[in-house]
Motif scaffolding. Structure first.
Motif: not given
Length: 319
Positions: A63-87
């Motif tokens: 919301v506070v930036t315009d063009h820089i790419r953003l992301g995780t480095l990294v996400t893992s399955p440790n506490f994530r589920h593919p269904v909720t993560l995808a949403k």
């Protein structure tokens, strides 16, 4: 492809006490991307201090930036589920206007490994889960409706409309060094991520690190060749980019592990470090945003000079 320089901003600062301004500053400095770790908590000295969630942090950063790419480095399955993560990722990609990269790895045995009550997974189980997690997440991000039943994960008539802004989905940057992970990177990754060989950090030399990383790059090439994919960084023509997350190779040991000193001691030291890794085929190098009194401490003026001048310096003949 020219080398890109990106940064990792750890989610340890309250947003209205400087956290938000850091992301804006990263964009102003010209970084290609700004990533954050996706942990519930992390190692000392961050274990007992403030630490915020990756997805809400990236949403605010979008919301506070315009063009820089953003992301995780990294996400893992440790506490994530593919269904909720995808949403969450589809929502985040929409809010950012298509600027999200998902860094994803198999996870480790740290604090996240048991945070939601499970027994620690063995190395084999982490690899098995990762091998199921990534293909399912790929489907969830590219299909309007997904149904799947596997050994570890399931998706029952899951709807993900309208899907990602980026087509066919947001890019995956797959962190891997073992053969199974490298095959996943080759098949599903738009990029591959490494931190080098962790066994060399304490006692190894920069030359040993370079040799170890060269071996990883060669094994990635073999994994790509197995499925008829190019190991070049030309993603538009089926290639795969290569990302080095710095901070975990001998050069970053304190005091610096190379003859030139710590890579963030000076512009010249960083250009030397980055140039040696660019020769291995890396297309993106990621540096941690300085945090005083931690392993990521650095002179902020030198850091900003690196951010604004290193890529140009690397592009000059003889660099």
């Amino acid at each position: 492809m020219s080398l890109r320089l990106s940064t990792v901003i750890l989610p340890h600062r309250r947003w209205h006490e400087g956290g938000g301004a850091t992301w804006q500053r990263a964009e102003d400095l010209g970084f290609h991307a700004a990533y954050t770790y996706d942990h519930l908590s992390w190692r000392v000295p961050f274990r007992d201090g403030p630490w915020f969630g990756a997805v809400p942090t990236l949403t605010a950063a979008a919301v506070v930036t315009d063009h820089i790419r953003l992301g995780t480095l990294v996400t893992s399955p440790n506490f994530r589920h593919p269904v909720t993560l995808a949403k969450e990722l589809i929502s985040l990609d929409d809010i950012s206007g298509g600027r999200i990269t998902l860094g994803i790895g198999a996870g480790g045995s740290g604090f996240d490994a048991t945070a939601v009550g499970q027994e620690p997974w063995t190395l084999r189980e982490r690899a098995d889960r990762f091998a199921e997690f990534v293909p399912l997440l790929d489907r969830l991000l590219t299909e309007d409706t997904t149904t799947y039943t596997g050994k570890f994960y399931a998706a029952g008539d899951v709807r993900n409309i309208p899907g990602c802004v980026q087509n066919p989905r947001l890019p995956f940057a797959v962190a891997a060094t073992g053969p199974r992970g490298l095959r996943l990177a080759a098949r599903y990754g738009q990029a591959w991520v490494t931190t080098g060989d962790p066994q060399l950090y304490e006692t190894g030399t920069p030359d040993q690190s370079i040799q170890a990383i060269r071996g990883q790059v060669e094994k990635l090439g073999e994994a790509c060749e197995e499925i008829g994919r190019s190991a070049t960084p030309d993603v538009e023509n089926g290639g795969i980019e290569k990302i080095l997350l710095t901070g975990f190779t001998p050069e970053f040991r304190s005091p610096g592990g190379s003859a030139e000193g710590h890579p963030l001691d000076s512009l010249d030291a960083f250009v030397d470090f980055a140039g040696r890794h660019a020769e291995l085929g890396f297309t993106e190098i990621v540096v941690h945003w300085p945090i005083p009194d931690t392993p990521f401490a650095a002179d902020e003026k030198v850091f900003e000079q690196i951010a604004t001048e290193a890529v140009e310096q690397l592009g000059r003949p003889g660099s």
